[in-house]
Design an enzyme around this catalytic site. Structure first.
Site: not given
Length: 729
Positions: A298, A658
């Site tokens: 994780s 973006s």
């Protein structure tokens, strides 16, 4: 040469003149130099033909379920970052291989089959099952709907063509670009380690592996980072491939925007760095950050805590006294999912950039590819001289429904369950039927929740025919793993493949890389010891406790075939099915309406007249459903533009690809919806005059037929400055 010179001098002493001596020495030197200059280069020193390509594969960011968390209600509602396919072609003039890393949860069998079909129609036998690897980055915030097996279709509203087509077209286009830009070039490799960016989310399972094996490793996750640097013959960089084992789950299950998550952000940073001044998705340099043995890894490195108390979760079953597994959630390293995505992505990018800059070990040698289809439901594996085991029909255990600390389940299941629950087993038996004794015995100690290998309505629930594939080029071997393989299982697989490749005395310094989530999705692959604990990963190892042993055997077989030059003798195996017309459970997008006295693209909430760097500029528009915009690959729903006073024109500085922009779509009542565009103004923004624009399509029905109309909206202009107050200096 020293001995030769001495002999010559002795002859001079016996009567040769100084002039003749000089001529003899010069002649010898010329012969020596001529001989060294005309030595033919070995095949290993020849440059490769290399091609790189990137293409947008973002589908409609509305209504369609996101693939990864299987959370009800987590449907697309905007764009955080766009999704891309990145292709890398390597050719030694005799053999060609293609590695594609895609911003997607995983590669499904259906997706691979459709891509391969499209490639065959375009290129014939150039790109085939054996020499093309498709690998997913494992973002959990890409669109679903690209599967043909029932279990996956249930959580993502079936097979959705409007989701599948952008993926297929984007992957194929990335290969098209790589194909068309092939040129002589070289590959260099770099290796390093990255800390403070990954955490083992099932340490209890990991500890069940043999102690002597665990003691060989410093960490319970792989911190290794592998980088391949691609250059042209002038040494100019054209691309980079990197592997690091961590889940792309920094963006959590509450997010509803399409997002490439931490690995996508690493690609974004590297490409922005190398393609200076270009908008995202543009520029020739292609940076792929690929998944590896991330099954139990994780990025949420603060670890799991109970969200209602702040206390650590129960160690063994990852649950909380009140709220169960749903409130046991791992966090970090940031204060929210966006900051965590940024930090982890930036960490991975910086390490890869460092290794890219220092990579000097050239990869040279021949290119190989090997592939087989294998029926993974019945593979016999000889453990030792006295014992043979086999794999099982697919099944999921009770702990599968518990989820993980990166996203827990909604019901009262917990990880680590080695016994069934009479309540849930009774419901299962009444609706789906009881698992056969054969499957229960084979899958032991897994208490079966869904015996998917025995469930075929309306289509099989899980795949049975699986791709086993690997490619090599020089001293690099890429193993295409069809699922999420855990840390220790991945280490064993790398060792087995390395041993197989070195069985004939070749591949002495081979670097074996695991490419996870490749070609077909089969959930998880744990070690036999981890399987006994039956946490989420073990419960999701669908082919039973000996799944890893079967893969070790099969991949070792491919490695030995490559080492012995017997790849052509490998049986192809049984081909997987291609189901006609898998069900689509998505309803079509309805007609759009705008509020009274407004039109689509009108501004509902206007920007402020002035912002500082670091502020968030926000504007809300009357909008249509983004599904009505159709194929928006290589386009944008959003632009942020700065005014050029000298030319009186507007320059696009950001799009919806973006990192700095967020495109939110809100579906309202009575077919009304709106779009909010946020621009997180970076410290690097130029001071000046800006505007934000939104592009979309609305649909209305005329004589019961849909009519789609393009619209656009523009905010008021606004100023961006370094601060609100100005000094006369």
């Amino acid at each position: 040469m020293a001995k030769l010179s001495k002999d010559v001098l002795l002859k001079v002493a016996c009567g040769f003149t100084v002039v003749m001596t000089s001529l003899c020495v010069a002649l010898v030197l010329l012969l020596f130099v001529h001989k060294t200059e005309t030595v033919q280069p070995t095949p290993e020193s020849e440059p490769y033909l290399i091609g790189v390509g990137r293409a947008d594969c973002t589908g409609p960011p509305a209504d369609i379920p996101l693939m990864g968390y299987a959370t009800s209600g987590q449907t697309a509602a905007g764009i955080h970052t766009r999704l891309y396919s990145r292709a890398f072609i390597i050719d030694d003039s005799k053999q060609r291989v293609v590695f594609v890393t895609v911003d997607v949860g995983m590669i499904s069998q259906r997706l691979r089959l459709e891509v391969m079909q499209a490639l065959k129609e375009k290129y014939g036998d150039v790109y085939r099952q054996d020499n093309v690897i498709l690998s997913g980055t494992h973002t959990h915030c890409g669109l679903g709907g690209y599967f043909q097996y029932t279990l996956f279709m249930l959580s993502t509203s079936g097979y959705i063509k409007e989701s599948v087509q952008p993926l297929v077209n984007g992957i194929v286009k990335s290969i098209d670009i790589a194909h068309s830009t092939m040129r002589p070039g070289r590959i260099y490799q770099g290796h390093g380690q990255l800390e403070e960016s990954s955490l083992n989310r099932s340490p209890h399972s990991y500890l069940n592996n043999p102690e002597e094996e665990r003691q060989r490793y410093k960490w319970n996750t792989d911190k290794d980072v592998t980088v391949l640097k691609f250059t042209d013959l002038d040494g100019d960089g054209i691309g980079m491939l990197s592997w690091f084992a961590v889940h792309a789950v920094s963006m959590n299950y509450t997010n509803r925007m399409v997002s490439s998550d931490n690995m996508g952000y690493a690609s974004y940073l590297m490409e922005q760095d190398k393609n200076g001044g270009q908008l995202p998705g543009q520029g020739r340099f292609v940076a792929g950050f690929s998944s590896s043995n991330l099954g139990d890894v994780s990025p949420n490195i603060k670890g799991p805590h109970c969200t209602n108390t702040g206390l650590p979760c129960d160690y063994l079953n990852s649950s909380c006294p009140v709220g169960g597994t749903k409130v046991c959630t791992a966090f970090g390293p940031g204060e929210d999912m966006f900051e965590s995505t940024r930090i982890i992505g930036d960490n991975v990018y910086r390490k890869a950039k460092e290794l890219y800059a220092s990579a000097v070990e050239e990869v040279t040698g021949f290119v190989n590819a090997a592939h087989q289809w294998v029926n993974m439901t019945d593979v016999s594996v000889e453990i030792d001289s006295t014992r043979t085991v086999r794999t099982c029909k697919p099944a999921l255990g009770h702990s599968f429904a518990a989820g993980t600390t990166d996203g827990g389940g909604d019901l009262n299941f917990t990880q680590g369950a080695v016994e069934g629950d009479p309540f849930w087993d009774g419901i299962r038996d009444a609706i789906l039927g009881e698992p056969s004794k054969e499957t229960q015995d084979c899958q032991h100690p897994k208490p079966i929740l869904f015996s998917t290998g025995e469930m075929t309505f309306p289509l099989p629930w899980h795949p049975e025919i699986i791709d086993i594939q690997m490619i090599t080029f020089g001293s690099v071997a890429i193993v295409a793993v069809p699922g999420e393989i855990t840390t220790m299982a991945g280490r064993r697989l790398r060792e087995a493949v390395k041993k197989g490749l070195q069985s004939e005395g070749e591949f002495g310094n081979v670097q074996v890389v695991i490419a996870g989530l490749s070609n077909v999705y089969t959930h998880y692959i744990t070690t036999y010891e981890e399987y006994q604990v039956q946490r989420y990963e073990g419960a999701s190892t669908i082919f039973g406790p000996h799944t890893l042993s079967a893969y070790l055997q099969k991949f070792s077989g491919l490695a030995k075939a490559i080492a012995q030059g017997r790849v052509s003798e490998l049986p192809a195996g049984p081909e997987p099915p291609f189901f006609n017309n898998p069900p689509n459970l998505m309803t079509s997008a309805g007609a759009d309406k705008s509020p009274v006295n407004t039109s689509f693209g009108d501004v509902l909430e206007q920007v402020l007249p002035l912002y500082r760097k670091g502020d968030v500029a926000s504007v809300t528009f009357v909008a249509g459903n983004p599904r009505h915009s159709g194929d928006m690959r290589d386009k944008t729903f959003v632009t942020v533009e700065i005014h050029d006073n000298l030319t009186d024109t507007w320059e696009v500085v950001h799009t919806d690809a973006s990192w700095e922009t967020r495109f939110h779509w809100l579906k309202g009542e009575s077919s009304l919806s709106n779009t909010t565009v946020e621009w997180y103004i970076p410290s690097t923004a130029r001071s000046g005059t800006y505007r934000i624009r939104h592009f979309g399509h609305s649909m209305k029905r005329v004589n019961w037929k849909p009519v789609i109309t393009a619209y656009e909206g523009t905010s008021d202009v606004f100023k961006v400055t370094a601060g609100y107050y100005f000094s006369k200096n």
